[in-house]
Design a protein around this motif. Structure first.
Motif, PDB file in Angstrom:
ATOM      1  N   LEU A 189       0.811  -1.216   0.000  1.00  0.00           N
ATOM      2  CA  LEU A 189       0.000   0.000   0.000  1.00  0.00           C
ATOM      3  C   LEU A 189       0.846   1.268   0.000  1.00  0.00           C
ATOM      4  N   VAL A 190       2.021   1.206   0.604  1.00  0.00           N
ATOM      5  CA  VAL A 190       2.872   2.392   0.701  1.00  0.00           C
ATOM      6  C   VAL A 190       3.879   2.475  -0.452  1.00  0.00           C
ATOM      7  N   LEU A 191       4.564   1.384  -0.732  1.00  0.00           N
ATOM      8  CA  LEU A 191       5.679   1.449  -1.669  1.00  0.00           C
ATOM      9  C   LEU A 191       5.267   1.504  -3.137  1.00  0.00           C
ATOM     10  N   LEU A 192       4.207   0.821  -3.494  1.00  0.00           N
ATOM     11  CA  LEU A 192       3.823   0.825  -4.909  1.00  0.00           C
ATOM     12  C   LEU A 192       3.433   2.224  -5.395  1.00  0.00           C
ATOM     13  N   PRO A 193       2.577   2.966  -4.681  1.00  0.00           N
ATOM     14  CA  PRO A 193       2.308   4.342  -5.129  1.00  0.00           C
ATOM     15  C   PRO A 193       3.541   5.240  -5.076  1.00  0.00           C
ATOM     16  N   THR A 194       4.374   5.061  -4.059  1.00  0.00           N
ATOM     17  CA  THR A 194       5.572   5.900  -3.937  1.00  0.00           C
ATOM     18  C   THR A 194       6.537   5.680  -5.089  1.00  0.00           C
ATOM     19  N   SER A 195       6.647   4.442  -5.552  1.00  0.00           N
ATOM     20  CA  SER A 195       7.563   4.144  -6.654  1.00  0.00           C
ATOM     21  C   SER A 195       7.190   4.896  -7.923  1.00  0.00           C
ATOM     22  N   LEU A 196       5.919   5.242  -8.085  1.00  0.00           N
ATOM     23  CA  LEU A 196       5.479   5.964  -9.276  1.00  0.00           C
ATOM     24  C   LEU A 196       5.965   7.413  -9.292  1.00  0.00           C
ATOM     25  N   LEU A 197       6.411   7.920  -8.148  1.00  0.00           N
ATOM     26  CA  LEU A 197       6.923   9.292  -8.077  1.00  0.00           C
ATOM     27  C   LEU A 197       8.348   9.405  -8.608  1.00  0.00           C
ATOM     28  N   VAL A 198       9.026   8.262  -8.726  1.00  0.00           N
ATOM     29  CA  VAL A 198      10.428   8.281  -9.136  1.00  0.00           C
ATOM     30  C   VAL A 198      10.516   8.497 -10.640  1.00  0.00           C
ATOM     31  N   ARG A 199      11.346   9.440 -11.038  1.00  0.00           N
ATOM     32  CA  ARG A 199      11.553   9.697 -12.458  1.00  0.00           C
ATOM     33  C   ARG A 199      12.980  10.181 -12.684  1.00  0.00           C
ATOM     34  N   ARG A 200      13.399  10.121 -13.934  1.00  0.00           N
ATOM     35  CA  ARG A 200      14.709  10.648 -14.300  1.00  0.00           C
ATOM     36  C   ARG A 200      14.651  12.172 -14.343  1.00  0.00           C
ATOM     37  N   PRO A 201      15.784  12.842 -14.078  1.00  0.00           N
ATOM     38  CA  PRO A 201      15.794  14.308 -14.216  1.00  0.00           C
ATOM     39  C   PRO A 201      15.761  14.706 -15.681  1.00  0.00           C
ATOM     40  N   PRO A 202      15.371  15.960 -15.986  1.00  0.00           N
ATOM     41  CA  PRO A 202      15.469  16.435 -17.361  1.00  0.00           C
ATOM     42  C   PRO A 202      16.889  16.279 -17.879  1.00  0.00           C
ATOM     43  N   VAL A 203      17.021  16.137 -19.200  1.00  0.00           N
ATOM     44  CA  VAL A 203      18.321  15.859 -19.794  1.00  0.00           C
ATOM     45  C   VAL A 203      19.356  16.907 -19.409  1.00  0.00           C
ATOM     46  N   GLN A 204      18.970  18.187 -19.449  1.00  0.00           N
ATOM     47  CA  GLN A 204      19.929  19.239 -19.147  1.00  0.00           C
ATOM     48  C   GLN A 204      20.389  19.193 -17.696  1.00  0.00           C
ATOM     49  N   THR A 205      19.484  18.796 -16.790  1.00  0.00           N
ATOM     50  CA  THR A 205      19.858  18.696 -15.383  1.00  0.00           C
ATOM     51  C   THR A 205      20.802  17.533 -15.158  1.00  0.00           C
ATOM     52  N   ALA A 206      20.480  16.397 -15.773  1.00  0.00           N
ATOM     53  CA  ALA A 206      21.341  15.219 -15.632  1.00  0.00           C
ATOM     54  C   ALA A 206      22.729  15.486 -16.187  1.00  0.00           C
TER      55      ALA A 206
END
Length: 420
Positions: A189-206
Motif C-alpha cells: 500500500l505504501v511502496l507501490l504508489p511511492t515508486s510511481l513518483l520516481v523519475r529521471r531528471p530532465p536531460v539538461q539537469t542530468a
C-alpha cells in the motif's frame, strides 16, 4: 520579446526541476524507511517467534543472515540494472517482491520455510531500493548533494521509530503471524504508489549534475576497472567492517535489554531512540563532512561507534541504555551516508549504481555476520558478552582501515583512480 519568453520558460522549468528533486528525496526516504524497517523488524519478531514455535534463536536469526547475503549479491545487480533502465522499474519490482515475501513468511510452518521466504525473498527485495535511489538522487543534485543523500538514507533511521513499534503493537494485539501479514500488505500500500513518483531528471539537469564529475575522471571507467581500484578496495573493506561491527548489537539490542531486566515494550523504545539519534547523526555528520572533509568525520564516527558498543556491557538500567543509544545511533547512522558520498566523489554518476551496489554487497556480508553470530553466542552461553566485545574490536578495525582512504578528487590534482 521571444527571448524574454524563452528565458521565462527556462526559469520556470528550472524552478519546477528544483522543486521536484525534493520529491525524489522524500520518495527515497519513504522507500528506505519501509523496506529496511520491514526487514529489520525481525529483531522484534525474534522472541515471539521463538516462544510460539520453539525454533532456536540462532535458526531464526539466520533468516536475517540470509537477508544480508542475498541483499549483497542482488544489490549489485539492482544497482547495475538501475544504471541502464532507471530507478523506477527497479524499485517497483522490489516493492512487489517485498510485500509478497512478508506475506509468505507469515504463513511458514517450518523453520526452513521461514528461512527461505524471509531470508532469501526479503533480502532480494530490500536490496532494490538503496543503491538505485541514492544513485538517482545524486543525479538530481549539484548543490546540497550530501544533505540529499543523508536525507534519503535517513529513512533507515526513521524505520526503528515507525515499523518496529508498529510490529510490537501488532504482536501484542494479535500474534506474530498476523503482525507480519499486516506489514506485508502495508508494504504494498505504501511502496507501490511511492515508486510511481520516481523519475529521471530532465536531460539538461542530468548533464549538468552528473557529467561534471564524470568528466573530471576521464577517460570514463568501466565497472570492472572501478572495482579494482584502491579507492574501491578501501571503501568496500571499511564498509564491510563497519557493518560487521554494529549489525549484531543492533539486531540483538532488544533481546539483550530484556535479558538485562528492561520490560519488552521499553526495550523496543531503545531501538527507536537509536533510530531517532541516527536521523540526527546523518544530518550532523553530513554537514560536518562538507565543512571539514569526509575522511576525518568518518574515522571519528567509527571510533565512537566501537567505544559505545563496548560500553553496552555495563548497561543495566533503561536510562543508561537510552544514553548509549543516543550516541551509538548518531555514530553508526551518521557514517552510513558518507560511503555513498565517497563513491560519488571517487567514481562520478555514470556507474554509481553498480559501484555503490558492489560496496553495499560487501557491507551486507558484514551485516550478515552479526545476527547469526549473536544468536549462536546466546544459545551457547545464555548471554551476549562476547558479542559486544568482539563487535567493538571489529569496529576499531574499521576505523583503522578508514585511515587508508586516498584524498578525494578536487582535494588534489585531478587524476583518475588507478587499478591496484
Amino acid at each position: 520579446m521571444q527571448r524574454s519568453q524563452s528565458e521565462t520558460t527556462s526559469r520556470n522549468a528550472d524552478e519546477t526541476t528544483g522543486n521536484y528533486r525534493w520529491v525524489i528525496v522524500i520518495a527515497g526516504a519513504i522507500m528506505t524507511c519501509v523496506a529496511i524497517g520491514a526487514m529489520f523488524s525481525l529483531a522484534i519478531f525474534l522472541q515471539p517467534i521463538s516462544s510460539a514455535t520453539d525454533w532456536s534463536r540462532a535458526g531464526i536469526s539466520s533468516g536475517m543472515t540470509l537477508n544480508f547475503l542475498v541483499m549483497g549479491v542482488s544489490g549489485f545487480g539492482w544497482g547495475a540494472l538501475s544504471d541502464r533502465i532507471g530507478a523506477r522499474p527497479v524499485v517497483t519490482v522490489g516493492a512487489v517482491l517485498l510485500g509478497l515475501a512478508l506475506v509468505l513468511a507469515s504463513r511458514a510452518t517450518s523453520l526452513l520455510q521461514f528461512q527461505l521466504t524471509y531470508g532469501i525473498l526479503v533480502g532480494l527485495a530490500a536490496s532494490a531500493f538503496f543503491a538505485p535511489m541514492i544513485a538517482a538522487t545524486t543525479v538530481w543534485f549539484e548543490r546540497q548533494r550530501s544533505l540529499a543523500v543523508s536525507l534519503v538514507s535517513a529513512g533507515m533511521g526513521v524505520a526503528p521509530m515507525t515499523i518496529s513499534p508498529f510490529a510490537r503493537w501488532l504482536i501484542s494485539a494479535y500474534d506474530w503471524r498476523t503482525a507480519m501479514l499486516v506489514i506485508g500488505v502495508m508494504v504494498w500500500l505504501v511502496l507501490l504508489p511511492t515508486s510511481l513518483l520516481v523519475r529521471r531528471p530532465p536531460v539538461q539537469t542530468a548533464t549538468a549534475n552528473g557529467n561534471a564529475a564524470d568528466s573530471a575522471a576521464a577517460p570514463p571507467m568501466r565497472v570492472a576497472q572501478a572495482l579494482r581500484t584502491r579507492q574501491f578496495l578501501v571503501l568496500g573493506l571499511t564498509f564491510f567492517a563497519c557493518c560487521a561491527a554494529h549489525s549484531g548489537p543492533i539486531f540483538h539490542m532488544v533481546s539483550y535489554a530484556i535479558l538485562c531486566g528492561v520490560p519488552p515494550m521499553a526495550a523496543v523504545s531503545i531501538y527507536s531512540v537509536e533510530g531517532l539519534s541516527g536521523l540526527g547523526g546523518r544530518v550532523l555528520l553530513g554537514v560536518l563532512a562538507d565543512r571539514v572533509g569526509v575522511k576525518p568525520v568518518l574515522v571519528t564516527g567509527l571510533m565512537v561507534q566501537a567505544l559505545v558498543i563496548s560500553l553496552y556491557l555495563f548497561a543495566r538500567r533503561l536510562e543508561t541504555f537510552y544514553m548509549l543509544a543516543l550516541v551509538f545511533g548518531a555514530a553508526y547512522g551518521g557514517v552510513m551516508p558518507l560511503y555513498a558520498v565517497l563513491a560519488r566523489e571517487y567514481f562520478g554518476t555514470r556507474i554509481l549504481g553498480a559501484v555503490l551496489g558492489a560496496a553495499t554487497m560487501l557491507s551486507s556480508l558484514g551485516m550478515a555476520l552479526g545476527p547469526v553470530t549473536g544468536g549462536w553466542i546466546y544459545d551457547m552461553s545464555g548471554q551476549y558478552t562476547w558479542l559486544y566485545l568482539s563487535s567493538s574490536v571489529v569496529g576499531l578495525g574499521a576505523m583503522a582501515i578508514a585511515f587508508a582512504f586516498p584524498p578525494l578528487p578536487g582535494h588534489q590534482p585531478q587524476t583518475p583512480p588507478q587499478p591496484t
